[in-house]
Motif scaffolding. Structure first.
Motif, short mmCIF file in Angstrom:
data_model
loop_
_atom_site.label_atom_id
_atom_site.label_comp_id
_atom_site.label_asym_id
_atom_site.label_seq_id
_atom_site.Cartn_x
_atom_site.Cartn_y
_atom_site.Cartn_z
N UNK A 74 0.83 -1.21 0.00
CA UNK A 74 0.00 0.00 0.00
C UNK A 74 0.86 1.25 0.00
N UNK A 75 1.97 1.22 0.73
CA UNK A 75 2.88 2.36 0.73
C UNK A 75 3.42 2.63 -0.67
N UNK A 76 3.80 1.59 -1.39
CA UNK A 76 4.31 1.75 -2.75
C UNK A 76 3.22 2.26 -3.69
N UNK A 77 2.01 1.76 -3.55
CA UNK A 77 0.91 2.24 -4.40
C UNK A 77 0.63 3.71 -4.12
N UNK A 78 0.64 4.09 -2.85
CA UNK A 78 0.38 5.50 -2.52
C UNK A 78 1.50 6.42 -3.01
N UNK A 79 2.73 5.96 -2.95
CA UNK A 79 3.84 6.75 -3.50
C UNK A 79 3.65 6.94 -5.00
N UNK A 80 3.26 5.87 -5.69
CA UNK A 80 3.03 5.96 -7.13
C UNK A 80 1.90 6.95 -7.43
N UNK A 81 0.82 6.88 -6.66
CA UNK A 81 -0.31 7.79 -6.88
C UNK A 81 0.09 9.24 -6.63
N UNK A 82 0.86 9.47 -5.60
CA UNK A 82 1.32 10.83 -5.30
C UNK A 82 2.19 11.35 -6.43
N UNK A 83 3.08 10.50 -6.93
CA UNK A 83 3.97 10.92 -8.01
C UNK A 83 3.23 11.13 -9.33
N UNK A 84 2.12 10.44 -9.53
CA UNK A 84 1.33 10.65 -10.74
C UNK A 84 0.79 12.07 -10.81
N UNK A 85 0.47 12.63 -9.66
CA UNK A 85 -0.07 13.99 -9.63
C UNK A 85 0.98 15.05 -9.98
N UNK A 86 2.25 14.70 -9.90
CA UNK A 86 3.30 15.69 -10.17
C UNK A 86 3.31 16.16 -11.62
N UNK A 87 2.80 15.37 -12.53
CA UNK A 87 2.79 15.75 -13.95
C UNK A 87 1.96 17.01 -14.18
N UNK A 88 1.00 17.25 -13.29
CA UNK A 88 0.13 18.42 -13.44
C UNK A 88 0.85 19.75 -13.20
N UNK A 89 1.98 19.74 -12.52
CA UNK A 89 2.67 21.00 -12.30
C UNK A 89 4.15 20.97 -12.67
N UNK A 90 4.72 19.80 -12.97
CA UNK A 90 6.10 19.71 -13.45
C UNK A 90 6.08 18.87 -14.72
N UNK A 91 6.24 19.53 -15.86
CA UNK A 91 6.17 18.83 -17.14
C UNK A 91 7.28 19.33 -18.05
N UNK A 92 8.28 18.50 -18.25
CA UNK A 92 9.39 18.84 -19.14
C UNK A 92 9.29 18.08 -20.47
N UNK A 93 8.21 17.34 -20.64
CA UNK A 93 8.04 16.54 -21.85
C UNK A 93 7.74 17.39 -23.07
N UNK A 94 8.06 16.83 -24.23
CA UNK A 94 7.77 17.52 -25.49
C UNK A 94 6.27 17.61 -25.68
N UNK A 95 5.84 18.72 -26.20
CA UNK A 95 4.43 18.91 -26.51
C UNK A 95 4.16 18.38 -27.90
N UNK A 96 3.13 17.57 -28.03
CA UNK A 96 2.73 17.03 -29.33
C UNK A 96 1.71 17.98 -29.93
N UNK A 97 2.17 19.15 -30.39
CA UNK A 97 1.26 20.19 -30.86
C UNK A 97 0.53 19.83 -32.15
N UNK A 98 1.20 19.16 -33.05
CA UNK A 98 0.57 18.87 -34.34
C UNK A 98 -0.18 17.54 -34.34
#
Length: 178
Positions: A78-102
């Motif tokens: 459960x600790x590992x699942x909760x860490x994964x869930x917490x880290x999933x939310x980080x994409x909403x405010x830290x995003x260095x990935x390429x934007x697929x604009x086209x």
């Protein structure tokens, strides 16, 4: 990554393999998600959702002869699942990935959907005894805090049963926290 879900399904009774798979997924989410483009991010969300569904399928209502061993295994998982869930939310405010604009790509699964599903899955597995583990209790509070800060609109519109479950578990955690 998709094969990890198949391995989780195949080795669901092996207490050595399950935490390794969950830890690998958690580490990938933590270290790679912010660098993935939208398409790859969506694929990772789907893998995480599948992993949570598979874990839930094999662990809901599961009983083991040695209760202390079950509690420790469940704590780690459960600790590992909760860490994964917490880290999933980080994409909403830290995003260095390429934007697929086209390339317009509809987002099939969003990170908040995975987190809410994960919470709905994890909360019934948590007991008052598990919330007495300081690391687990702290991670749970961190996840809930992160969720309410980043997506207050989603938190206030949770299904009634999930909201009640979260409130009860928060109360247990506050009372049980050492």
């Amino acid at each position: 990554m998709l094969h990890s879900v198949s391995l989780l399904d195949l080795y669901h009774n092996n207490e050595d393999v399950v935490p390794l798979i969950l830890e690998m997924l958690s580490e990938v989410v933590q270290r790679q998600l912010c660098f993935l483009n939208e398409k790859r991010s969506n694929q990772l969300y789907e893998v995480c959702l599948s992993a949570i569904q598979t874990y839930s399928k094999h662990n809901s209502g599961k009983r083991v002869k040695d209760a202390s061993e079950e509690e420790e295994d469940r704590y780690n998982d459960i600790l590992l699942v909760m860490e994964m869930l917490t880290n999933l939310l980080s994409k909403d405010f830290v995003d260095f990935g390429d934007k697929d604009e086209n390339i317009p790509s509809p987002q099939a699964v969003s990170p908040i959907d995975v987190v809410l599903y994960g919470l709905n899955t994890v909360i019934p597995l948590m007991t008052e005894d598990l919330l007495r583990f300081p690391n687990l209790c702290s991670q749970y509070f961190k996840l809930i805090t992160f969720l309410t800060e980043i997506h207050p609109d989603k938190f206030t519109s949770l299904p009634e049963e999930l909201f009640k479950s979260i409130m009860v578990s928060l109360e247990m955690g506050l009372v049980s926290y050492p």
